[in-house]
Design a protein around this motif. Sequence first.
Motif, PDB file in Angstrom:
ATOM      1  N   SER A 298      46.726  34.087  38.590  1.00  0.00           N
ATOM      2  CA  SER A 298      46.530  34.768  38.283  1.00  0.00           C
ATOM      3  C   SER A 298      45.474  35.336  37.002  1.00  0.00           C
ATOM      4  CB  SER A 298      47.172  36.455  39.153  1.00  0.00           C
ATOM      5  OG  SER A 298      47.852  35.693  40.326  1.00  0.00           O
TER       6      SER A 298
ATOM      7  N   ASN B 299      50.262  31.840  34.094  1.00  0.00           N
ATOM      8  CA  ASN B 299      50.467  32.380  35.139  1.00  0.00           C
ATOM      9  C   ASN B 299      49.005  32.758  35.799  1.00  0.00           C
ATOM     10  OD1 ASN B 299      48.974  35.368  37.738  1.00  0.00           O
ATOM     11  ND2 ASN B 299      51.293  34.924  38.192  1.00  0.00           N
TER      12      ASN B 299
ATOM     13  N   PHE C 266      49.027  31.637  43.370  1.00  0.00           N
ATOM     14  CA  PHE C 266      48.527  32.566  42.314  1.00  0.00           C
ATOM     15  C   PHE C 266      50.637  32.896  41.379  1.00  0.00           C
ATOM     16  CE2 PHE C 266      45.170  32.598  45.367  1.00  0.00           C
ATOM     17  CZ  PHE C 266      44.163  31.964  44.595  1.00  0.00           C
ATOM     18  N   TYR C 267      51.229  33.243  42.173  1.00  0.00           N
ATOM     19  CA  TYR C 267      52.126  33.508  41.722  1.00  0.00           C
ATOM     20  C   TYR C 267      53.094  32.654  40.432  1.00  0.00           C
ATOM     21  CZ  TYR C 267      51.902  37.083  44.601  1.00  0.00           C
ATOM     22  OH  TYR C 267      51.384  38.147  45.477  1.00  0.00           O
ATOM     23  N   SER C 268      52.240  31.125  40.898  1.00  0.00           N
ATOM     24  CA  SER C 268      53.419  29.923  40.207  1.00  0.00           C
ATOM     25  C   SER C 268      52.841  30.536  38.943  1.00  0.00           C
ATOM     26  CB  SER C 268      52.773  28.275  40.765  1.00  0.00           C
ATOM     27  OG  SER C 268      51.501  28.324  40.865  1.00  0.00           O
ATOM     28  N   THR C 269      52.889  28.958  38.022  1.00  0.00           N
ATOM     29  CA  THR C 269      52.195  28.762  36.121  1.00  0.00           C
ATOM     30  C   THR C 269      51.303  27.449  36.386  1.00  0.00           C
ATOM     31  OG1 THR C 269      54.555  27.990  35.626  1.00  0.00           O
ATOM     32  CG2 THR C 269      53.441  30.211  35.376  1.00  0.00           C
TER      33      THR C 269
ATOM     34  N   VAL D  22      48.826  31.043  49.152  1.00  0.00           N
ATOM     35  CA  VAL D  22      48.947  32.873  48.782  1.00  0.00           C
ATOM     36  C   VAL D  22      50.125  32.234  46.944  1.00  0.00           C
ATOM     37  CG1 VAL D  22      49.534  34.849  48.056  1.00  0.00           C
ATOM     38  CG2 VAL D  22      48.186  34.412  50.095  1.00  0.00           C
ATOM     39  N   GLU D  23      51.038  31.380  47.864  1.00  0.00           N
ATOM     40  CA  GLU D  23      52.238  31.752  46.319  1.00  0.00           C
ATOM     41  C   GLU D  23      51.985  31.019  45.228  1.00  0.00           C
ATOM     42  OE1 GLU D  23      52.322  30.677  49.836  1.00  0.00           O
ATOM     43  OE2 GLU D  23      53.455  31.864  50.132  1.00  0.00           O
TER      44      GLU D  23
END
Length: 318
Positions: free
Chosen positions: A92, A90, A169-172, A166-167
């Motif tokens: 983040s 991830n 930070f939810y990806s890998t 923002v998306e």
Amino acid sequence: MNSSSSGFNVSSLRYRDSFNTVVAKNVIVLTLGLIINYINGSLIHTFRKHQIFYVNPRYILFIHLVVNDMIQLTSSISLFVLTYVFYRINVSLCCLIMIFAVFTNLNTPLNLAVMAVECYIAICLPLRHTELCTIRRTYILIALIWAMSAVSILPDLFILLATEPVELFYSTIYCHTDNLFSHPIHLKKKEVSFLVYLVVVWLTLLYTYIKIILAAKTAKASKSTKGDTNKGRNTILLHGFQLLLCMLTYVAHLIRKALVYIVPEYYKIINFASYIIVQMLPRLVSPIVYGLRDNTFRQHLEKYLLCSMRPSIKHGPH
């Protein structure tokens, strides 16, 4: 935005190791990491148990370097294992671990420079050492070290937040500095900040070393003073060696690229050797500089190790 985001898709699947190689590399890294952190943990325990250390600015700076090394090594090993086990993690989580790793990596040369200045004051200005090197000022300097590192790394985070959706930070991603901070501004800022760090810290070490050498020449009449200046000179030299290892971080990617260009078939070996030499070896130097060379620290460390061994001997098989 799209161009910078494309950097997150960079991967080198053709360079992935076999299962046995992955296990071997992770065992080596984890074993070395546990050994180094155990040694450093013993130094921290010894520091905490004896008042003579935490009222001395020199030992406070040293133990800050040791704690910083432990955080850096733990962050680095975490990234190493996670990228081998999951490959992509991830964003983040990657960002959080990377910030700790970069923070502590930037702290090290600054801490070494401050320790060199303290050594210079102790030898060249002994009558003013107590006045200049107080406990309060030592902790203020440590806070300034972290503040300077924050000034260097936090803008990267702000640029990332401003230029990426923002998306993201939810990806890998495959967690690597060049993948996470891939914007051209990041690269330019990194080059400039590394250059400033390099020049300032090396000039500080060079200045303190020359001053201590001159002090050694003028103190030949006093054997005790001569011994102190020689020890101080050797300490500065070890700081220089440790700093040289730390500075490899700034040029390691260039060396790797050159070696891979010459022998591309050894890409995986070059990368692994680079990680051991650049990320792990410098963390092993700190215990040697003070933990083993310093007589006072070594005596207390030996007492701690002997005391910790005695219970296991008593409870051993009869």
